[in-house]
Design an enzyme around this catalytic site. Structure first.
Site, PDB file in Angstrom:
ATOM      1  N   LYS A  47      23.373  11.291  -3.526  1.00 21.62           N
ATOM      2  CA  LYS A  47      22.954  11.034  -4.882  1.00 21.62           C
ATOM      3  C   LYS A  47      21.987  12.103  -5.387  1.00 21.62           C
ATOM      4  CE  LYS A  47      22.712   6.050  -3.954  1.00 21.62           C
ATOM      5  NZ  LYS A  47      21.761   4.912  -3.913  1.00 21.62           N
ATOM      6  N   ASP A 107      16.872  20.884   4.054  1.00 14.79           N
ATOM      7  CA  ASP A 107      15.843  20.502   5.022  1.00 14.79           C
ATOM      8  C   ASP A 107      16.247  21.102   6.371  1.00 14.79           C
ATOM      9  OD1 ASP A 107      13.524  19.004   5.835  1.00 14.79           O
ATOM     10  OD2 ASP A 107      14.815  17.404   6.545  1.00 14.79           O
ATOM     11  N   LYS A 135      13.070  23.927   2.386  1.00 18.33           N
ATOM     12  CA  LYS A 135      11.866  23.861   3.236  1.00 18.33           C
ATOM     13  C   LYS A 135      12.111  24.755   4.452  1.00 18.33           C
ATOM     14  CE  LYS A 135      11.602  18.891   2.783  1.00 18.33           C
ATOM     15  NZ  LYS A 135      11.234  17.655   3.492  1.00 18.33           N
TER      16      LYS A 135
HETATM   17  P1  IMP Z   1      19.376  18.289   5.805  1.00 18.95           P
HETATM   18  O1  IMP Z   1      20.755  17.947   6.248  1.00 18.95           O
HETATM   19  O2  IMP Z   1      18.349  18.012   6.871  1.00 18.95           O
HETATM   20  O3  IMP Z   1      19.232  19.684   5.250  1.00 18.95           O
HETATM   21  O4  IMP Z   1      18.968  17.254   4.720  1.00 18.95           O
HETATM   22  C1  IMP Z   1      19.465  17.285   3.499  1.00 18.95           C
HETATM   23  C2  IMP Z   1      19.313  15.925   2.843  1.00 18.95           C
HETATM   24  O5  IMP Z   1      18.169  15.198   3.316  1.00 18.95           O
HETATM   25  C3  IMP Z   1      19.042  16.168   1.379  1.00 18.95           C
HETATM   26  O6  IMP Z   1      20.241  16.263   0.682  1.00 18.95           O
HETATM   27  C4  IMP Z   1      18.209  14.962   1.017  1.00 18.95           C
HETATM   28  O7  IMP Z   1      19.050  13.907   0.657  1.00 18.95           O
HETATM   29  C5  IMP Z   1      17.462  14.598   2.270  1.00 18.95           C
HETATM   30  N1  IMP Z   1      16.074  15.144   2.277  1.00 18.95           N
HETATM   31  C6  IMP Z   1      15.572  16.087   3.089  1.00 18.95           C
HETATM   32  N2  IMP Z   1      14.276  16.340   2.822  1.00 18.95           N
HETATM   33  C7  IMP Z   1      13.952  15.532   1.786  1.00 18.95           C
HETATM   34  C8  IMP Z   1      12.740  15.333   1.025  1.00 18.95           C
HETATM   35  O8  IMP Z   1      11.672  15.959   1.230  1.00 18.95           O
HETATM   36  N3  IMP Z   1      12.805  14.396   0.046  1.00 18.95           N
HETATM   37  C9  IMP Z   1      13.937  13.686  -0.223  1.00 18.95           C
HETATM   38  N4  IMP Z   1      15.088  13.864   0.432  1.00 18.95           N
HETATM   39  C10 IMP Z   1      15.103  14.777   1.443  1.00 18.95           C
END
Ligand code: IMP
Ligand code: MG
Length: 183
Positions: A47, A107, A135
Site C-alpha cells: 500500500k 529498507d 535507508k
Molecule cells: P525492504 O524489503 O526491507 O526494503 O522493506 C521494504 C518495505 O518495508 C517497504 O515497502 C515498507 O512497506 C516497509 N518499511 C521499511 N521501512 C519502513 C519505515 O521506516 N516505515 C514504514 N515502512 C517501512
C-alpha cells in the site's frame, strides 16, 4: 483538517514543502528521460507507494499508465518477516513495455530485489526503479535505484504513504516514529 502532529511522532524529518519540491524534480527528470519512449507504465507498490505515486504521476508531462502490485514482507510491526509475498499482481501485462517501479521506501532491499527479478522475468522493454526514501544503513542487497527522493537515517518513518501497523499513512509529511511506540 486536523494538522496537529500526533504524539507518537518524535519529529518531522521531511515537511510537505520539501516533499512536494522533490516530487516535482523527480517527475521532471522522468518526463525528460522518457520523452521519446511510449508505453510507460508506472507500477506502484501497495500500500505504501499510493500517495507518492499519485503525486508523481500527476506531475509527469508524458503519457503513462498507472498500475499496482501488492506485496507483503512485514506483518504488523517493524520487524521484517523475511519472505516477500505477492498479494496482488498488475492488471496489465508488462511484457514489451517500459516499466517504472514506484516504491515508498528501500529498507533491507529484499522487496525491491524481488520485484526487479519478478518483472525482469516478464521481459519488459525497459525496467527502472523510483524510490521515495532509502535507508542506506539498512541495505542488505546491492540495488541500483534510478530515481531516488531522499536518503534517511535508520529510524522508523511514517507518513506520505508509510505506516506503522497501518496508521499514519496520510500525514502530508514524513515523521520519525517514537521508539517507545514499537520497542
Ligand atoms: P525492504 O524489503 O526491507 O526494503 O522493506 C521494504 C518495505 O518495508 C517497504 O515497502 C515498507 O512497506 C516497509 N518499511 C521499511 N521501512 C519502513 C519505515 O521506516 N516505515 C514504514 N515502512 C517501512
Ligand atoms: Mg512498501
Amino acid at each position: 483538517m486536523n494538522r496537529e502532529i500526533p504524539t507518537e511522532i518524535e519529529r518531522v524529518l521531511l515537511d510537505e514543502t520539501a516533499i512536494q519540491a522533490r516530487v516535482r524534480q523527480l517527475a521532471a527528470r522522468i518526463s525528460a528521460d522518457y520523452a521519446d519512449i511510449d508505453d510507460l507504465v508506472l507500477v506502484g507498490v501497495l500500500k505504501g507507494a499510493f500517495i507518492f505515486l499519485s503525486d508523481l504521476a500527476r506531475n509527469l508531462t508524458i503519457p503513462h499508465e498507472v498500475d499496482f502490485i501488492a506485496l507483503s514482507s512485514y506483518n504488523k510491526g517493524v520487524v521484517s518477516s523475511g519472505a516477500v509475498r505477492l498479494i496482488m499482481d498488475t492488471r496489465s501485462s508488462v511484457t514489451g513495455r517500459n516499466v517504472l517501479i514506484v516504491e515508498d521506501i528501500l529498507d533491507t532491499g529484499y522487496t525491491l530485489d524481488y520485484l526487479i527479478r519478478t518483472f525482469q522475468a516478464r521481459n519488459p522493454a525497459s525496467l527502472r526503479t523510483c524510490v521515495f526514501v532509502s535507508k542506506p544503513e539498512r541495505h542488505q542487497v546491492d540495488l541500483s535505484i534510478d530515481y531516488l527522493g531522499f536518503e534517511t537515517p535508520d529510524e522508523w518513518l511514517v507518513g506520505y504513504g508509510l505506516d506503522y501497523a497501518d496508521r499514519f499513512r496520510t500525514l502530508p509529511y514524513i515523521g520519525v516514529l517514537k521508539q517507545a511506540v514499537y520497542a
